[in-house]
Scaffold this motif. Structure first.
Motif: not given
Length: 464
Positions: A326-345
């Protein structure tokens, strides 16, 4: 300047101690008189009593200074401030001895260091307080990493103790903290906290006293048990203050009490605590497959330094893909991480594994993959003169990722696994697009582990 600061801190400590009568919190029994002084291999400790006036610093008898009481709080309301919530959970019997005042003076004479430690701890304190409350443990134990590591998850001692809670390798294994080529869970925020609290619980159940449990955490439970048995056989008190012990342990518990006193009444000590909201700071996000730490930090849109403060357990610049990490990120960065990962090409990995062949030197391998020998050694935890033998597995840059490889962080320079020849072949795995599972919980999740049934001797160099 240091002398002036210490004298000012001494005056402040004395004024506070003399202004407030000593009183325990809800867990203390004020009706019981303190045990009589006794000789225990040295000068007998003296229980503190309230003073009657303020005299010159040079003539103050520290043994006559009182311990500040915990501020009164309303337990029926939920505070938005984590410090207030922590004070509500203070439940350990107060320790009254001259070394507590001595340590208060020591901390207050170093306001910059104290401020930096508290600032580092703000990322981890909510999670630790939450875990303590779940277990019904005193919340002042959340201050113990200040004594152990100054809330530095990368702290590493000469006794090879590591992480916030300073586990030595053997005790880490006793409590199922993985220590291998890829990770050292003694530095993992979640795993090490769960292990430390389980260990402290076992020590408390053994001794029935938090001061003795803390001394055991530092010195080893068997050493403390022998010291207690020795006093009991001699008809002497068996409380912490009356035991004969190494100097490091003698100061250890008073340090925690001094910090508790400062946190309980910061305004009386002239201290301003950094504000910490009473809400989760971080969340845990599951990943499938391998990923560069550098890439993970970019996906979370975080500086690498901040990312590593929440993910300090990795020994290599790669999150391996063969197991549940797992990676741990600040709560306010969680959505950013998931969205960027889904769009990462683009590829999530800039490293691959390479098995050393007979006669190959690090310099030759580095030249083949276009990376400097120094960086190749750093990434793989190899000391400057170490030469990995045939069959040893190295991380090397993959494809055109040399530039990123050269900027990879050095995570564990004190650790080397070159003596483990041949090293187990690491598998990085493949990362599909959108390969993550986010856990937006009030506290980070972690792979379930047995904390171990035994409470082995901890990290202290005096361990016997």
């Amino acid at each position: 300047m240091q002398s002036i600061a210490r004298r000012f801190a001494a005056l402040l400590c004395c004024a506070v101690a003399l202004a407030i009568p000593p009183a325990g919190n809800a867990a203390a029994d004020d009706s019981d008189p303190p045990p009589p002084p006794a000789q225990t291999g040295g000068t007998a400790p003296i229980a503190a009593t309230a003073g009657t006036g303020l005299t010159a610093v040079s003539s103050i008898d520290l043994s006559k200074l009182g311990t500040p009481s915990v501020a009164t709080v309303d337990l029926t309301t939920e505070s938005s401030d984590l410090w207030a919530r922590m004070r509500q959970g203070f439940a350990m019997r107060d320790l009254s001895m001259d070394l507590v005042t001595d340590r208060q003076i020591w901390y207050l004479a170093r306001p910059g260091a104290l401020r930096n430690t508290l600032e580092r701890g703000r990322k981890y304190l909510y999670f630790i307080v939450e875990e303590l409350e779940k277990r019904g443990m005193p919340t002042e134990l959340a201050l113990l990493p200040m004594v152990e590591s100054a809330y530095n998850p990368m702290a590493y001692s000469p006794a090879r103790a590591s992480g916030l809670w300073q586990f030595i390798p053997s005790t880490g294994k006793d409590f199922s903290l993985d220590q291998n080529w890829w990770v050292d869970e003694r530095r993992d925020i979640v795993a090490s906290t769960n292990a430390a609290l389980t260990y402290l619980q076992a020590l408390y159940e053994m001794h029935g006293d938090w001061h003795l449990a803390l001394a055991s955490y530092n010195w080893g439970e068997n050493a403390v048990a022998r010291a207690v048995a020795k006093n009991k056989a001699a008809g002497l008190p068996t409380e912490f203050a009356y035991l004969s012990m190494p100097q490091e342990t003698r100061y250890y518990v008073p340090k925690l009490q001094a910090l508790k006193n400062i946190i309980a009444n910061p305004q009386l000590f002239g201290i301003t605590l950094p504000p910490i909201p009473n809400e989760p700071y971080f969340v845990s996000i599951g990943t499938r497959g391998g990923m560069d730490l550098h890439t993970a930090a970019q996906l979370a849109e975080m500086p690498m330094k901040d990312f590593l403060e929440l993910n300090p357990s990795f020994n290599r610049p790669v999150i391996p893909g063969e197991s549940d990490h797992h990676v741990i990120v600040p709560k306010d960065k969680a959505g950013t991480f998931v969205t960027n990962l889904e769009n990462h090409d683009r590829p999530l990995l800039s490293w691959k594994t390479y098995t050393v062949e007979r006669g190959e030197r690090v310099e030759q391998i580095a030249a083949r993959f276009g990376i400097s020998p120094t960086k190749l050694r750093e990434v793989n935890g190899l000391a400057p003169r170490m030469r990995p033998g045939p069959g040893y597995t190295l991380l090397v840059p993959s494809g055109d990722a040399v530039a990123m490889a050269e900027s990879a962080p050095v995570l564990a320079p004190k650790l080397s696994f070159a003596s483990q020849a041949p090293a187990p072949a690491p598998r990085l795995g493949k990362q599909p697009r959108g390969g993550s599972t986010a856990r937006h919980s009030s506290k980070a999740s972690h792979a379930s582990k047995s904390a171990g049934a035994k409470a082995g001797a901890h990290h202290n160099k005096h361990r016997k």
